[in-house]
Design an enzyme around this catalytic site. Structure first.
Site, PDB file in Angstrom:
ATOM      1  N   GLU A 199       0.823  -1.212   0.000  1.00 15.09           N
ATOM      2  CA  GLU A 199       0.000   0.000   0.000  1.00 15.09           C
ATOM      3  C   GLU A 199       0.857   1.264   0.000  1.00 15.09           C
ATOM      4  OE1 GLU A 199      -3.635  -1.770   2.751  1.00 15.09           O
ATOM      5  OE2 GLU A 199      -1.999  -0.668   3.701  1.00 15.09           O
ATOM      6  N   ASP A 252      -8.311  -4.794   8.615  1.00 12.08           N
ATOM      7  CA  ASP A 252      -7.857  -3.538   8.022  1.00 12.08           C
ATOM      8  C   ASP A 252      -7.670  -3.575   6.511  1.00 12.08           C
ATOM      9  OD1 ASP A 252      -5.664  -5.135   7.878  1.00 12.08           O
ATOM     10  OD2 ASP A 252      -4.298  -3.761   8.884  1.00 12.08           O
TER      11      ASP A 252
END
Lengths: 357, 357
Positions: free
Chosen positions: A67, A238
């Site tokens: 990410e 998450d």
């Protein structure tokens, strides 16, 4: 990689390696870092509307995710690179590795490049504890810690120093992880109980923290485990397809998140319909929305980790590095006497005269 | 920053600074780099469908933009950090500064961190020349180069070595920029003419390259300047509100781009309706779509710069760095003997025992 000075030419970038971050945290003290990062997060969350926010960019693969998490105000741009690969232990690698950058918005010059693996553990724990300080019952003293991996010590100490937790009940599917956590927390002023199940660990506590790593829709906490007044700090759910809380738990009380557009995709909330009510935590901090409304209410912080927390942590670490003179200067971008003549950088050797075959 | 070796522990990250990139380009030769990066871009574009692509993330401010450009296949993830600040010269800083990373998709481990300011100039020029080689008339020999700033030498040499350009006609609103470019290109086998206007520069050429920096909707090239059969390489119109070509120029012939979703927002095409026809260049390379169809056709490469070009350039530079043993090992992420025990990294000094005041 030339000098140890912090302010040199307009284009210097300070780099804090993992070893230097260890020195920095040792010099400053981990508790001071946890409390300091929580304070900085609170400051920045109170400036919420000053930031250009976007959901992170995620690149998913079979075994994990990579990410990029950018954010900026009108002065500074930051981003974090972070991966999540639950099976990395088979390679002897951490599940989560990260680094990040602060740059000047006015010029785009990169100013501070830092390891963020240790720092992410600190900022995640600081964020969790800051949320619990506002959302859990006052005088909360006991916490169940479900998932006793790399982040668990940081969660334990942040809750000790920011919330006042004194009693910890540990559970992990791997008993060795709990044993490691208990050993690391020896002498830290925490009363520790090792438990043999999640249900046993959560019984009667003030706060439940889940920080498990499996990339799966797990159901770590079910409604029958949750007692009136508990605060649930859900850290490990998450990313899409990675949850920890039964949807019934989310329906038991008030749910709070960091940045709603991201949390609806990544958080435990991904199980809920698009109109499921949620409050962005910054609005509680700012006094614009209610937090906990009664001692019996169940509160859930559906944490996924947001770029503004990394921005705050990077600012804290940059200032601390400057305070102690820790870090190296690296030449990430050209310190070019004539910026319009990039080609001139190559000039001295006339090597560019060589022609391709 | 410990050793100069390239393959060490599983967690080593090689860092190539600007100085080391200069050495690398000098050792390999700039032409070899331009041709090699163009070859690598062609290889990667032919694998177009193997990549997880997204438009870059841009953070716009009053004077510029900071961007992150990620891309991945099933083996490697890359991203570039790059700014664009046309007024940076007032601070003595380059308009464009960049760095980037290659990481393993399987584990998320960062492997290669590099300066990309010089490398971006090389990859942009390589991409432009590769497109012109396929889209311009065969045996093109003359090019107008409008905008003679930091990227112009790289464009000139890439077109010399990849397309066979021998005659250059230069124009810049700043005559000093053209003088610098002409001086840098002395002895490079190019016949150079300094011109006093864009119209004069483009008269009769085979290819027009525009590489200007203003963040504005400029009209550098108008339809009356364009002659049948010309190829236009539009490099500088590359973000919202920043264009170089009159919309009439785009209507004169066939328009090609890199990645359509990004180019419609950022390219000169941003002036056109959503259904304006455009061909992704990779489809021409792959033989799936036509390129130029006649000697009289006007072709336009509306280049904005795409992450796959940086991926290719990073791979080329990583291999070249390994070939020459150039680069340093940096500790960007922990090389931790027990990855589940991140806290243990802090352990030896017991500094974490310190409590916040």
């Amino acid at each position: 990689m030339r000098s140890n000075r912090h302010t040199a030419s307009p284009l210097s970038t300070t780099f804090v390696s993992v070893s230097n971050m260890v020195r920095l945290i040792q010099r400053k003290g981990l508790s001071t870092c946890l409390v300091g990062v929580a304070d900085r997060i609170e400051q920045e969350f109170l400036r919420w509307e000053a930031f250009d926010k976007s959901a992170r960019i995620a690149c998913h693969s079979a075994d994990g995710v990579v990410e990029l998490m950018p954010i900026a105000d009108d002065q500074q741009f930051s981003f974090k690179y972070v991966n999540g690969h639950p099976k990395n232990h088979r390679f002897g690698l951490p599940t989560v590795m990260a680094f990040g950058l602060l740059a000047d918005v006015e010029t785009g010059a990169p100013r501070f490049l830092s390891e963020l693996t240790l720092t992410t553990a600190i900022r995640t724990a600081a964020m969790s504890a800051l949320a619990a300080k506002k959302l859990a019952r006052p005088n909360s003293r006991s916490m169940a810690l479900i998932g006793n991996g790399a982040q668990s010590e940081f969660q334990a100490l942040a809750f000790r120093d920011i919330v006042g937790i004194r009693e910890l009940r540990l559970f992990d599917v791997d008993p060795a992880a709990s044993a490691k956590l208990a050993a690391n927390l020896q002498g830290q002023g925490l009363e520790i109980t090792l438990c043999t199940s999640t249900a046993e660990a959560v019984k009667g506590v003030d706060i439940i923290t889940t920080v498990t790593a499996d990339k799966t829709n797990a159901t770590i906490i079910t409604p029958e485990m949750v007692e009136p007044g508990m605060h649930i700090n859900g850290v490990g759910g998450d990313c899409p397809g990675k949850t920890e809380l039964h949807r019934g738990v989310l329906e038991m009380g008030a749910v709070f998140c960091e940045f709603e557009p991201q949390s609806r995709i990544e958080g435990d909330m991904q199980q809920m319909p698009a109109d499921f009510p949620v409050t962005e935590f910054w609005e509680v901090l700012a006094g614009r929305k209610a937090g906990r409304v009664s001692a019996e209410q169940v509160t859930v912080f559906d944490s996924v980790g947001f770029a503004l927390e990394d921005f705050a942590a990077l600012c804290f670490m940059r200032d601390a590095a400057a305070e102690f003179g820790i870090g190296e200067q690296i030449e990430l971008v050209p310190n070019n006497p004539d910026p319009k003549n990039l080609f001139g950088l190559l000039g001295s050797q006339r090597a560019q005269l060589k022609r391709a075959a």
